[in-house]
Design a protein around this motif. Structure first.
Motif, short mmCIF file in Angstrom:
data_model
loop_
_atom_site.label_atom_id
_atom_site.label_comp_id
_atom_site.label_asym_id
_atom_site.label_seq_id
_atom_site.Cartn_x
_atom_site.Cartn_y
_atom_site.Cartn_z
N THR A 35 -81.18 -92.48 48.39
CA THR A 35 -81.47 -91.75 47.16
C THR A 35 -80.74 -90.42 47.12
OG1 THR A 35 -83.67 -92.79 47.01
CG2 THR A 35 -83.31 -90.76 45.74
N PHE A 36 -80.85 -89.65 48.20
CA PHE A 36 -80.18 -88.35 48.23
C PHE A 36 -78.67 -88.49 48.29
CE2 PHE A 36 -84.41 -86.76 49.27
CZ PHE A 36 -84.42 -85.55 48.62
N THR A 37 -78.17 -89.57 48.93
CA THR A 37 -76.73 -89.80 48.94
C THR A 37 -76.21 -90.06 47.53
OG1 THR A 37 -76.83 -90.71 51.19
CG2 THR A 37 -74.89 -91.26 49.87
N PHE A 38 -76.95 -90.86 46.77
CA PHE A 38 -76.55 -91.12 45.38
C PHE A 38 -76.63 -89.86 44.54
CE2 PHE A 38 -77.87 -92.22 41.03
CZ PHE A 38 -76.74 -92.91 40.62
N ILE A 39 -77.68 -89.06 44.74
CA ILE A 39 -77.82 -87.81 43.98
C ILE A 39 -76.68 -86.86 44.30
CG2 ILE A 39 -79.25 -85.75 43.69
CD1 ILE A 39 -81.70 -87.51 44.00
N ASP A 40 -76.36 -86.71 45.59
CA ASP A 40 -75.25 -85.83 45.98
C ASP A 40 -73.92 -86.33 45.42
OD1 ASP A 40 -77.01 -84.22 47.35
OD2 ASP A 40 -76.65 -85.17 49.30
N TRP A 41 -73.74 -87.65 45.42
CA TRP A 41 -72.50 -88.22 44.86
C TRP A 41 -72.39 -87.93 43.37
CZ3 TRP A 41 -72.04 -92.19 41.21
CH2 TRP A 41 -70.73 -92.65 41.00
N ALA A 42 -73.50 -88.10 42.64
CA ALA A 42 -73.47 -87.82 41.20
C ALA A 42 -73.25 -86.33 40.94
CB ALA A 42 -74.78 -88.29 40.56
N ASP A 43 -73.90 -85.48 41.73
CA ASP A 43 -73.72 -84.03 41.55
C ASP A 43 -72.28 -83.62 41.82
OD1 ASP A 43 -76.34 -83.77 40.87
OD2 ASP A 43 -77.01 -83.00 42.80
N SER A 44 -71.66 -84.23 42.84
CA SER A 44 -70.29 -83.84 43.17
C SER A 44 -69.31 -84.21 42.06
CB SER A 44 -69.86 -84.52 44.48
OG SER A 44 -69.81 -85.94 44.32
N TRP A 45 -69.65 -85.20 41.24
CA TRP A 45 -68.79 -85.58 40.13
C TRP A 45 -69.06 -84.77 38.88
CZ3 TRP A 45 -64.75 -88.98 39.39
CH2 TRP A 45 -64.39 -89.77 40.48
N VAL A 46 -70.32 -84.45 38.61
CA VAL A 46 -70.69 -83.85 37.33
C VAL A 46 -70.71 -82.32 37.39
CG1 VAL A 46 -72.48 -83.74 35.54
CG2 VAL A 46 -72.04 -85.89 36.75
N THR A 47 -71.26 -81.76 38.47
CA THR A 47 -71.47 -80.31 38.54
C THR A 47 -70.19 -79.50 38.32
OG1 THR A 47 -73.33 -80.68 40.06
CG2 THR A 47 -72.41 -78.45 39.96
N PRO A 65 -80.74 -80.01 44.03
CA PRO A 65 -80.27 -81.40 44.05
C PRO A 65 -80.67 -82.14 42.78
CG PRO A 65 -81.38 -80.83 46.11
CD PRO A 65 -81.64 -79.71 45.15
N GLY A 66 -79.76 -82.91 42.26
CA GLY A 66 -80.06 -83.72 41.08
C GLY A 66 -79.73 -83.07 39.76
N THR A 67 -79.23 -81.83 39.79
CA THR A 67 -78.91 -81.16 38.53
C THR A 67 -77.81 -81.89 37.76
OG1 THR A 67 -79.50 -79.02 39.49
CG2 THR A 67 -78.18 -79.00 37.49
N GLY A 68 -76.75 -82.24 38.47
CA GLY A 68 -75.65 -82.96 37.82
C GLY A 68 -76.08 -84.32 37.31
N LEU A 69 -76.89 -85.03 38.11
CA LEU A 69 -77.35 -86.35 37.70
C LEU A 69 -78.23 -86.26 36.46
CD1 LEU A 69 -77.65 -89.38 38.24
CD2 LEU A 69 -79.55 -88.85 39.78
#
Length: 232
Positions: A35-47, A65-69
């Motif tokens: 879960t946290f790996t997916f959240i970090d991956w999404a944040d690294s793309w969106v943030t 965590p999860g702001t970008g997602l």
């Protein structure tokens, strides 16, 4: 020599307790990690694309965590809402017309869109049922996931024989990511009540994890007397 059984018993109890704790903790730890790996991956793309004045981390000076997602989900929802009205459909059609003129891009876009529409469409029956077919020989049964009725040219050619054909996916054990796409007569498929998730568990575990089943046509059981007892 007398304390040897006690030592073995204590070691066995410790081993059993450890294995029990491992069974409890491992799925939980893996789930949290994924879960946290997916959240970090999404944040690294969106943030990186969020303007600084709209980024909560700029005001709180901490990493959330999860702001970008969350922002990505909100933007996707807004785009979906706008895409339902006339103006949104016009913009989407204009964008698709541009993509259709690009030789390589149009092929990728068309394929990805078709896959997503098939998987996400509410009316779709793809991979919502499990079944059994005789494979590789009569009397031997294999678990399959039912995709839906055969369509297009395949349906026209196969259904010409008078029997409706169904597309099924038969994955191997224990890795269900590969497999065979087959078209089978509907009458040759035994449809199961188990969900695709339960079927996947049964498949991955090699038959060790079978879902509970209660027959819907159960009747009052007939009590058979033990051997040697004959009713008068």
């Amino acid at each position: 020599m007398n304390d040897s059984p006690e030592r073995i018993s204590l070691a066995g109890r410790l081993r059993n307790n450890f294995l029990t704790g491992l069974i409890i903790c491992a799925p939980l730890a893996i789930t949290i990690w994924l879960t946290f790996t997916f959240i970090d991956w999404a944040d690294s793309w969106v943030t990186p694309y969020i303007p600084q004045r709209y980024d909560p981390q700029y005001y709180f000076n901490i990493t959330i965590p999860g702001t970008g997602l969350l922002i990505a989900m909100v933007c996707i929802t807004i785009i979906g809402f706008l895409g339902k009205n006339l103006i949104g459909r016009t913009i989407v059609s204009f964008g698709e017309s541009i993509l259709q003129r690009m030789p390589l891009i149009r092929t990728i876009y068309r394929s990805v869109k078709q896959i997503l529409e098939t998987v996400l469409k509410e009316q779709s029956t793809s991979f919502k049922k499990c079944g059994l077919i005789e494979f590789p020989s009569p009397g031997m049964w294999a678990l399959v996931f039912i995709s839906g009725d055969a369509q297009g040219e395949i349906a026209a050619k196969l259904n010409a024989e008078g029997e409706e054909m169904v597309a099924v996916f038969m994955p191997p054990t224990p890795v269900p990511t590969a497999g065979f796409l087959m078209f089978v007569p509907k009458s040759k498929i035994i449809v199961l009540d188990m969900t695709p998730e339960e079927g996947a568990k049964l498949l991955i575990s090699g038959g060790l994890i079978a879902p509970e089943y209660t027959s819907k046509t159960m009747t009052t059981p007939v009590l058979v007397p033990p051997l040697g007892q004959v009713s008068e």
